[in-house]
Design a protein around this motif. Structure first.
Motif, PDB file in Angstrom:
ATOM      1  N   GLY A 136       0.801  -1.208   0.000  1.00 23.34           N
ATOM      2  CA  GLY A 136       0.000   0.000   0.000  1.00 23.34           C
ATOM      3  C   GLY A 136       0.840   1.266   0.000  1.00 23.34           C
ATOM      4  O   GLY A 136       2.068   1.243   0.153  1.00 23.34           O
ATOM      5  N   ILE A 137       0.163   2.374  -0.200  1.00 19.88           N
ATOM      6  CA  ILE A 137       0.814   3.673  -0.260  1.00 19.88           C
ATOM      7  C   ILE A 137      -0.119   4.708   0.366  1.00 19.88           C
ATOM      8  O   ILE A 137      -1.333   4.661   0.155  1.00 19.88           O
ATOM      9  N   ASN A 138       0.437   5.604   1.154  1.00 20.28           N
ATOM     10  CA  ASN A 138      -0.329   6.674   1.784  1.00 20.28           C
ATOM     11  C   ASN A 138       0.288   8.002   1.361  1.00 20.28           C
ATOM     12  O   ASN A 138       1.366   8.373   1.823  1.00 20.28           O
ATOM     13  N   THR A 139      -0.388   8.708   0.475  1.00 17.96           N
ATOM     14  CA  THR A 139       0.141   9.974  -0.056  1.00 17.96           C
ATOM     15  C   THR A 139      -0.220  11.166   0.824  1.00 17.96           C
ATOM     16  O   THR A 139       0.058  12.301   0.464  1.00 17.96           O
ATOM     17  N   ARG A 140      -0.848  10.892   1.973  1.00 18.63           N
ATOM     18  CA  ARG A 140      -1.157  11.927   2.976  1.00 18.63           C
ATOM     19  C   ARG A 140      -1.939  13.094   2.365  1.00 18.63           C
ATOM     20  O   ARG A 140      -1.651  14.261   2.606  1.00 18.63           O
ATOM     21  N   GLY A 141      -2.905  12.732   1.554  1.00 17.50           N
ATOM     22  CA  GLY A 141      -3.797  13.737   0.993  1.00 17.50           C
ATOM     23  C   GLY A 141      -3.352  14.347  -0.317  1.00 17.50           C
ATOM     24  O   GLY A 141      -4.123  15.064  -0.968  1.00 17.50           O
ATOM     25  N   GLU A 142      -2.123  14.084  -0.718  1.00 21.70           N
ATOM     26  CA  GLU A 142      -1.641  14.603  -1.998  1.00 21.70           C
ATOM     27  C   GLU A 142      -1.967  13.616  -3.116  1.00 21.70           C
ATOM     28  O   GLU A 142      -2.207  12.430  -2.880  1.00 21.70           O
ATOM     29  N   SER A 143      -1.948  14.099  -4.333  1.00 20.49           N
ATOM     30  CA  SER A 143      -2.132  13.196  -5.470  1.00 20.49           C
ATOM     31  C   SER A 143      -0.858  12.391  -5.677  1.00 20.49           C
ATOM     32  O   SER A 143       0.244  12.813  -5.300  1.00 20.49           O
ATOM     33  N   LYS A 152       8.953  12.213  -3.525  1.00 21.43           N
ATOM     34  CA  LYS A 152       8.641  11.769  -2.169  1.00 21.43           C
ATOM     35  C   LYS A 152       8.010  10.373  -2.127  1.00 21.43           C
ATOM     36  O   LYS A 152       7.468   9.974  -1.094  1.00 21.43           O
ATOM     37  N   LEU A 153       8.075   9.634  -3.231  1.00 22.86           N
ATOM     38  CA  LEU A 153       7.364   8.351  -3.277  1.00 22.86           C
ATOM     39  C   LEU A 153       7.826   7.394  -2.184  1.00 22.86           C
ATOM     40  O   LEU A 153       6.999   6.792  -1.486  1.00 22.86           O
ATOM     41  N   GLU A 154       9.127   7.247  -2.026  1.00 21.28           N
ATOM     42  CA  GLU A 154       9.628   6.253  -1.065  1.00 21.28           C
ATOM     43  C   GLU A 154       9.111   6.511   0.341  1.00 21.28           C
ATOM     44  O   GLU A 154       8.801   5.573   1.085  1.00 21.28           O
ATOM     45  N   SER A 221      -3.779   3.023  -9.816  1.00 24.66           N
ATOM     46  CA  SER A 221      -3.441   2.842  -8.403  1.00 24.66           C
ATOM     47  C   SER A 221      -4.577   3.275  -7.488  1.00 24.66           C
ATOM     48  O   SER A 221      -5.187   4.329  -7.670  1.00 24.66           O
ATOM     49  N   ASN A 222      -4.830   2.445  -6.499  1.00 25.93           N
ATOM     50  CA  ASN A 222      -5.801   2.746  -5.450  1.00 25.93           C
ATOM     51  C   ASN A 222      -5.010   3.202  -4.233  1.00 25.93           C
ATOM     52  O   ASN A 222      -4.474   2.383  -3.481  1.00 25.93           O
ATOM     53  N   ILE A 223      -4.899   4.505  -4.043  1.00 29.04           N
ATOM     54  CA  ILE A 223      -4.022   5.037  -2.997  1.00 29.04           C
ATOM     55  C   ILE A 223      -4.792   5.262  -1.701  1.00 29.04           C
ATOM     56  O   ILE A 223      -6.007   5.384  -1.682  1.00 29.04           O
TER      57      ILE A 223
END
Length: 318
Positions: A136-143, A152-154, A221-223
């Motif tokens: 999973g990935i959590n973009t913290r509200g960003e696209s 900042k992907l990692e 992607s389902n983020i």
């Protein structure tokens, strides 16, 4: 579905060498596979992928590919209409981490690639101390695009430490990556569609990075969310059966044997012995599976039971 069918013990195909530079030695050293090279990442236990087809290991159909058996037995094998074999089962060994990737669902894949997408599940067979994977990935509200553009992907990847027996459900759209030091069982749709989102900055022998598929990965992607997974345990004569993953395309079960356990029939099943092996029993026949061997159980089998102690893994179409 009245054809005379029986279990097919399979000989795997392998992805190895430059195809899986992240692979290791465990498929041979831990699981006893006859790997073609020391660096071998994948043992395709049940595969109808062209050029990577598993074969029947013995008996009257010895050497025939899974695709040939599907042509011969048809619906009696799969229980399904259609010419395509639905699922792929493999074992993986990761000496290095795999790329961060995502798979499209059937709708996107058919409209953009002309083929089916991929949902899958992992069962961890063995893991080095501290081994982890991306789940999973959590973009913290960003696209996702803004996160990528900012480099900042990692920092947004969700990392999970893993241990033998852990299960991860990875439906299409889930960002994921196996880390180093993991041996796992993977059940998936028969598809080779993968969109690579990030490869840790690695370059190949030619000095170039591997191709990424940014636009496609962003599209599918389902983020900021992970799939919900529930387990159901049934106590049966001869053992326990646990439904680990239920996907629209497949089911994954763990069966803990304590003697002789009858399996449901009417659906094709892939049965993988683990460290202790087991014995398949049908009609007046018996056949032993060595540790880490896999058999395909045709849908048209009138009855099938398995004898042994310890855990086996069973996958089937949904």
């Amino acid at each position: 579905m009245n054809m005379n069918v029986f279990p097919l013990v399979m000989t795997p195909a392998f992805r190895h060498g430059s195809q899986t530079p992240w692979g290791g030695h465990a498929l041979k050293e831990l699981f006893g596979k006859d790997t073609p090279e020391d660096i071998t990442g994948e043992s395709l236990e049940v595969s109808a992928l062209p050029g990577l087809e598993s074969c029947v290991s013995g008996g009257e159909y010895a050497g025939k590919t899974l695709r040939e058996m599907h042509s011969l037995w048809g619906k009696s094998l799969t229980g399904l209409e259609g010419k395509d074999f639905p699922l792929l089962l493999k074992f993986l060994d990761t000496r290095q981490p795999l790329s961060v990737q995502v798979h499209p669902d059937d709708s996107y894949a058919l409209s953009h690639e002309g083929k089916l997408g991929k949902s899958e599940a992992w069962y961890i067979l063995d893991a080095a101390p501290g081994a982890e994977l991306v789940y999973g990935i959590n973009t913290r509200g960003e696209s996702l695009r803004s996160v990528l553009d900012a480099g900042k992907l990692e920092s947004c990847l969700c990392r999970t430490e893993v241990h033998a027996g852990d299960v991860f459900y990875i439906p299409a759209g889930t960002v994921h990556a196996l880390g180093a030091g993991i041996r796992c069982y993977e059940i998936q749709q028969t598809s080779d569609l993968t969109y690579r989102l990030w490869d840790w900055g690695r370059v190949g022998k030619d000095g170039r990075p591997r191709q990424l598929h940014i636009e496609q990965a962003i599209a599918v992607s389902n983020i900021n969310s992970l799939p919900v997974r529930g387990e159901t345990v049934e106590k049966l004569p001869g053992g326990l059966r646990t439904l680990l993953v239920s996907d629209p395309h497949f089911r994954l079960y763990a069966c803990d044997l304590g003697g002789r356990l009858s399996l449901a029939t009417g659906k094709m099943q892939f049965l993988s012995a683990t460290a202790k092996g087991c014995t398949l029993c049908w009609e007046d026949h018996r056949i032993s599976l060595l540790p880490w061997q896999t058999a395909v159980l045709p849908a048209a089998l009138p009855e099938i039971a398995v004898e042994g102690r310890g855990r086996i893994l069973v996958s089937s179409p949904a």
